[in-house]
Design a protein around this motif. Sequence first.
Motif, PDB file in Angstrom:
ATOM      1  N   ALA A 216      33.521  49.708  28.028  1.00 14.28           N
ATOM      2  CA  ALA A 216      34.651  50.530  28.455  1.00 14.28           C
ATOM      3  C   ALA A 216      35.318  49.957  29.693  1.00 14.28           C
ATOM      4  CB  ALA A 216      34.182  51.953  28.729  1.00 14.28           C
ATOM      5  N   TYR A 217      34.611  49.062  30.381  1.00 16.13           N
ATOM      6  CA  TYR A 217      35.148  48.414  31.580  1.00 16.13           C
ATOM      7  C   TYR A 217      34.871  46.919  31.493  1.00 16.13           C
ATOM      8  CZ  TYR A 217      35.602  52.990  33.788  1.00 16.13           C
ATOM      9  OH  TYR A 217      35.975  54.272  34.072  1.00 16.13           O
ATOM     10  N   VAL A 218      35.901  46.121  31.724  1.00 10.57           N
ATOM     11  CA  VAL A 218      35.689  44.670  31.829  1.00 10.57           C
ATOM     12  C   VAL A 218      36.448  44.166  33.048  1.00 10.57           C
ATOM     13  CG1 VAL A 218      35.137  44.118  29.427  1.00 10.57           C
ATOM     14  CG2 VAL A 218      37.531  44.269  30.118  1.00 10.57           C
ATOM     15  N   ASP A 219      35.825  43.227  33.756  1.00  8.61           N
ATOM     16  CA  ASP A 219      36.411  42.722  34.993  1.00  8.61           C
ATOM     17  C   ASP A 219      37.260  41.483  34.748  1.00  8.61           C
ATOM     18  OD1 ASP A 219      34.890  44.683  36.109  1.00  8.61           O
ATOM     19  OD2 ASP A 219      33.769  43.365  37.464  1.00  8.61           O
ATOM     20  N   GLY A 220      38.259  41.339  35.591  1.00  9.40           N
ATOM     21  CA  GLY A 220      39.071  40.133  35.560  1.00  9.40           C
ATOM     22  C   GLY A 220      39.535  39.797  36.955  1.00  9.40           C
ATOM     23  N   SER A 221      40.123  38.619  37.084  1.00  7.88           N
ATOM     24  CA  SER A 221      40.615  38.194  38.385  1.00  7.88           C
ATOM     25  C   SER A 221      41.900  37.404  38.168  1.00  7.88           C
ATOM     26  CB  SER A 221      39.542  37.344  39.048  1.00  7.88           C
ATOM     27  OG  SER A 221      39.975  36.917  40.297  1.00  7.88           O
ATOM     28  N   LEU A 222      42.895  37.634  38.995  1.00  6.30           N
ATOM     29  CA  LEU A 222      44.171  36.938  38.853  1.00  6.30           C
ATOM     30  C   LEU A 222      43.965  35.455  39.126  1.00  6.30           C
ATOM     31  CD1 LEU A 222      46.207  39.638  40.787  1.00  6.30           C
ATOM     32  CD2 LEU A 222      46.329  39.218  38.319  1.00  6.30           C
ATOM     33  N   ARG A 223      44.504  34.619  38.267  1.00  4.77           N
ATOM     34  CA  ARG A 223      44.331  33.165  38.349  1.00  4.77           C
ATOM     35  C   ARG A 223      42.851  32.784  38.434  1.00  4.77           C
ATOM     36  NH1 ARG A 223      49.549  30.304  38.516  1.00  4.77           N
ATOM     37  NH2 ARG A 223      48.370  28.435  38.940  1.00  4.77           N
ATOM     38  N   CYS A 224      41.972  33.675  37.969  1.00  3.69           N
ATOM     39  CA  CYS A 224      40.508  33.453  37.941  1.00  3.69           C
ATOM     40  C   CYS A 224      39.876  33.483  39.328  1.00  3.69           C
ATOM     41  CB  CYS A 224      40.104  32.116  37.324  1.00  3.69           C
ATOM     42  SG  CYS A 224      40.719  31.789  35.690  1.00  3.69           S
ATOM     43  N   LEU A 225      40.628  33.819  40.369  1.00  2.00           N
ATOM     44  CA  LEU A 225      40.104  33.689  41.733  1.00  2.00           C
ATOM     45  C   LEU A 225      38.756  34.405  41.898  1.00  2.00           C
ATOM     46  CD1 LEU A 225      41.219  32.367  44.403  1.00  2.00           C
ATOM     47  CD2 LEU A 225      41.673  34.690  45.164  1.00  2.00           C
ATOM     48  N   GLY A 226      37.708  33.620  42.125  1.00  2.00           N
ATOM     49  CA  GLY A 226      36.373  34.200  42.266  1.00  2.00           C
ATOM     50  C   GLY A 226      35.344  33.126  42.563  1.00  2.00           C
ATOM     51  N   ALA A 227      34.098  33.539  42.680  1.00  2.00           N
ATOM     52  CA  ALA A 227      33.011  32.601  42.992  1.00  2.00           C
ATOM     53  C   ALA A 227      32.832  31.593  41.853  1.00  2.00           C
ATOM     54  CB  ALA A 227      31.724  33.365  43.233  1.00  2.00           C
ATOM     55  N   GLY A 228      32.257  30.443  42.190  1.00  2.00           N
ATOM     56  CA  GLY A 228      31.966  29.421  41.175  1.00  2.00           C
ATOM     57  C   GLY A 228      33.254  28.953  40.515  1.00  2.00           C
ATOM     58  N   SER A 229      33.286  28.941  39.181  1.00  2.00           N
ATOM     59  CA  SER A 229      34.536  28.567  38.527  1.00  2.00           C
ATOM     60  C   SER A 229      35.422  29.778  38.293  1.00  2.00           C
ATOM     61  CB  SER A 229      34.283  27.796  37.234  1.00  2.00           C
ATOM     62  OG  SER A 229      33.036  28.079  36.703  1.00  2.00           O
ATOM     63  N   GLY A 230      35.093  30.886  38.915  1.00  2.00           N
ATOM     64  CA  GLY A 230      35.966  32.053  38.854  1.00  2.00           C
ATOM     65  C   GLY A 230      35.654  32.974  37.693  1.00  2.00           C
ATOM     66  N   ASN A 231      36.474  34.020  37.593  1.00  2.00           N
ATOM     67  CA  ASN A 231      36.239  35.104  36.627  1.00  2.00           C
ATOM     68  C   ASN A 231      37.149  34.970  35.411  1.00  2.00           C
ATOM     69  OD1 ASN A 231      35.955  36.357  39.641  1.00  2.00           O
ATOM     70  ND2 ASN A 231      34.420  37.167  38.244  1.00  2.00           N
ATOM     71  N   THR A 232      37.034  35.915  34.518  1.00  2.00           N
ATOM     72  CA  THR A 232      37.967  36.030  33.404  1.00  2.00           C
ATOM     73  C   THR A 232      39.361  36.254  34.007  1.00  2.00           C
ATOM     74  OG1 THR A 232      36.155  37.271  32.378  1.00  2.00           O
ATOM     75  CG2 THR A 232      38.220  37.142  31.158  1.00  2.00           C
ATOM     76  N   GLN A 233      40.359  35.551  33.487  1.00  2.00           N
ATOM     77  CA  GLN A 233      41.686  35.576  34.129  1.00  2.00           C
ATOM     78  C   GLN A 233      42.429  36.848  33.722  1.00  2.00           C
ATOM     79  OE1 GLN A 233      43.466  31.687  33.930  1.00  2.00           O
ATOM     80  NE2 GLN A 233      45.416  32.355  34.796  1.00  2.00           N
ATOM     81  N   THR A 234      42.665  37.735  34.677  1.00  2.00           N
ATOM     82  CA  THR A 234      43.217  39.062  34.370  1.00  2.00           C
ATOM     83  C   THR A 234      44.508  39.014  33.568  1.00  2.00           C
ATOM     84  OG1 THR A 234      42.240  39.997  36.371  1.00  2.00           O
ATOM     85  CG2 THR A 234      44.045  41.233  35.369  1.00  2.00           C
ATOM     86  N   GLU A 235      45.465  38.201  34.021  1.00  2.00           N
ATOM     87  CA  GLU A 235      46.763  38.214  33.346  1.00  2.00           C
ATOM     88  C   GLU A 235      46.669  37.638  31.935  1.00  2.00           C
ATOM     89  OE1 GLU A 235      45.878  36.362  35.840  1.00  2.00           O
ATOM     90  OE2 GLU A 235      46.827  34.390  35.875  1.00  2.00           O
ATOM     91  N   VAL A 236      45.703  36.731  31.734  1.00  2.00           N
ATOM     92  CA  VAL A 236      45.506  36.183  30.384  1.00  2.00           C
ATOM     93  C   VAL A 236      44.841  37.241  29.492  1.00  2.00           C
ATOM     94  CG1 VAL A 236      44.570  34.269  29.036  1.00  2.00           C
ATOM     95  CG2 VAL A 236      45.340  33.866  31.373  1.00  2.00           C
ATOM     96  N   MET A 237      43.940  38.025  30.091  1.00  2.00           N
ATOM     97  CA  MET A 237      43.331  39.126  29.341  1.00  2.00           C
ATOM     98  C   MET A 237      44.397  40.083  28.810  1.00  2.00           C
ATOM     99  SD  MET A 237      40.151  40.094  31.840  1.00  2.00           S
ATOM    100  CE  MET A 237      39.731  41.610  31.005  1.00  2.00           C
ATOM    101  N   ALA A 238      45.386  40.375  29.643  1.00  2.00           N
ATOM    102  CA  ALA A 238      46.445  41.295  29.209  1.00  2.00           C
ATOM    103  C   ALA A 238      47.119  40.755  27.952  1.00  2.00           C
ATOM    104  CB  ALA A 238      47.464  41.493  30.328  1.00  2.00           C
ATOM    105  N   ALA A 239      47.373  39.444  27.935  1.00  2.00           N
ATOM    106  CA  ALA A 239      48.025  38.825  26.773  1.00  2.00           C
ATOM    107  C   ALA A 239      47.089  38.785  25.568  1.00  2.00           C
ATOM    108  CB  ALA A 239      48.478  37.405  27.130  1.00  2.00           C
ATOM    109  N   VAL A 240      45.855  38.373  25.801  1.00  2.00           N
ATOM    110  CA  VAL A 240      44.909  38.192  24.696  1.00  2.00           C
ATOM    111  C   VAL A 240      44.588  39.538  24.028  1.00  2.00           C
ATOM    112  CG1 VAL A 240      42.505  37.623  24.168  1.00  2.00           C
ATOM    113  CG2 VAL A 240      43.901  36.038  25.512  1.00  2.00           C
ATOM    114  N   PHE A 241      44.324  40.551  24.826  1.00  2.00           N
ATOM    115  CA  PHE A 241      43.959  41.828  24.215  1.00  2.00           C
ATOM    116  C   PHE A 241      45.145  42.478  23.508  1.00  2.00           C
ATOM    117  CE2 PHE A 241      40.115  41.394  26.807  1.00  2.00           C
ATOM    118  CZ  PHE A 241      39.173  41.677  25.821  1.00  2.00           C
ATOM    119  N   GLU A 242      46.338  42.229  24.003  1.00  2.00           N
ATOM    120  CA  GLU A 242      47.517  42.711  23.279  1.00  2.00           C
ATOM    121  C   GLU A 242      47.587  42.022  21.917  1.00  2.00           C
ATOM    122  OE1 GLU A 242      51.004  43.034  25.864  1.00  2.00           O
ATOM    123  OE2 GLU A 242      52.208  42.778  24.033  1.00  2.00           O
TER     124      GLU A 242
END
Lengths: 339, 339
Positions: A216-242
């Motif tokens: 019910a909840y999934v995390d993302g980060s804009l431009r993947c900004l996060g630790a290591g190689s970063g997170n799931t890319q939020t704006e790409v998630m918006a496109a992919v899930f649509e």
Amino acid sequence: MGKRSFNILDVTLRDGSHAVKHSFTEEQVRQVARGLDQAGVRYFEVSHGDGLGGSSLQYGLSAVDEMKLIEAAVDECEQAEVSVLLLPGIGVKEDLEDAVKAGAKMVRVATHVTEADVARQQIELGRNLGLKTIGFLMMAHMAPVDKLIEQAKLFESYGAEVVYVTDSAGALMPHEVKERVSALKDHLSCEVGFHGHNNLSLAMANTIAAVEAGAAYVDGSLRCLGAGSGNTQTEVMAAVFERLGYQTGIDLYKVMDVANDVVAKIMPRPQEITGSSLIMGYSGVYSSFLLHTHDAAKKFGVDERSILIELGKMQAVGGQEDLIYEVAADISKRNKALV
Amino acid sequence: MGKRSFNILDVTLRDGSHAVKHSFTEEQVRQVARGLDQAGVRYFEVSHGDGLGGSSLQYGLSAVDEMKLIEAAVDECEQAEVSVLLLPGIGVKEDLEDAVKAGAKMVRVATHVTEADVARQQIELGRNLGLKTIGFLMMAHMAPVDKLIEQAKLFESYGAEVVYVTDSAGALMPHEVKERVSALKDHLSCEVGFHGHNNLSLAMANTIAAVEAGAAYVDGSLRCLGAGSGNTQTEVMAAVFERLGYQTGIDLYKVMDVANDVVAKIMPRPQEITGSSLIMGYSGVYSSFLLHTHDAAKKFGVDERSILIELGKMQAVGGQEDLIYEVAADISKRNKALV
């Protein structure tokens, strides 16, 4: 018929704190918060990368007091709610109370995947403060599914309303995420979340697997900004899930704008899968091992990747840094025996 | 029991040519070729980004004659074989003959997904020259599965030994890759390949889907170096497929070394999913549309993303650039009507 909906929780202003060495300014936080809010992202997190109270010599000093940043983020929100991260042992009761005063509406209490039992007080505190309260099981790849269920049940018994499968090292494969999220869905009454990292280039695939398994909840980060190689890319998630037929409630253009016009300009460097982040995902070790491993590799003249992979096999956990030198010495001995 | 094996074909020195604006030097090619060969990568491709003969004002001039680069790459190989890309209409018979003289052992003849019929001569030529000969169906998301099967069968009838599903725009979802590769496996006797791009952060997931559906060849690129947001990351593939129980024959440390010690230093910038690459994947349009769209968006005062998404819905193909201005004008009219 539309598919089941779910929530995207953005962690740019928390996991991304690692990537900018905790240097977020109030103005940066305002811009990102405003962009996320206006794009329709319902929840986003603001804290030091290691959670409330993380600002320290050990974890890195924040440039700006995180309470000021939380307040600024809350001030920009018309609809979105601000979450904070709390690691028992780092953040304390007063930190969470201050965060609530600053306007936070959600807390995620994070422990190692086998240590949910240290989080009872914090979960109860979150509930008592009227927060949406979430349990966050980090390094989820290090426990077999049965253990994960047991630990998630602990979180639920303390009062957690959501329990997260947190792939801190970016080490899980999509079928493993599916198995874990499905197992928690089967054995818990509360909701399930997933937080991914991109060390093996699978953050998006794992996030899809989580949603398909009922997260019910999934995390993302804009431009993947996060630790290591970063997170799931939020704006790409918006496109992919649509594209996959889900309703995310997020405006694609607006979330792209905050990613590309705001966050891209804050980033000290793009998020890539480099040698160390790849080996972290492959071996499943803690990022905190990297520095010591580098030293040990030099000292014993062995490939640091071999040390990390061996530590991964041993399921070494944070605090076992002494082990790194033992492993390096063993590998060196073995290599010499082979010559 | 080990899982079925398959071949990873590296395209750093061909698709990556786009990312470096065709500036590869002989020394760079030698270093990459040597690294790939020593890491156990069995096939890799060397050509201008748009295939043999691509060096031109229209497609970008190569800094060094590609025949020299092919020769240099072949010279470094103890085991690996060098592939070249050939687009009918760009490369000609003599180019392929020269590539064979330079030591190429494989040709991939690339057409738009609905235009395999223009490739008969080139496939036959490849076979006559004794090359491993492959059909490469680009923009594979633009054809329904039936059409894709029909076109792949054409390639097979001309003599192609492998037919590729080529996701040029990074627009396919993993279930769509699985469906397409499975359909070709069911309807063809020859082998099937997959070439992915990372515009929607799904290159790795799509590559796994392709292998699970029976692909015998999958493409990758070191550090993702390639057009748009780049390709599936070769060195990460080596790690991921090992974790999934496949034998890739690739030495993980050695392939990481050539990625991180050689290719990372050649890259003008890291491969990211930016605004334009995300919209390319989301809308499924040609990258060649981007420049005109930018101009048209300015001229008509509309969001360029709306133009690209509309073009995607219309299934516009290369050569239909006039359409871009018509679409922009229409959107502008519609927007004004809404005010």
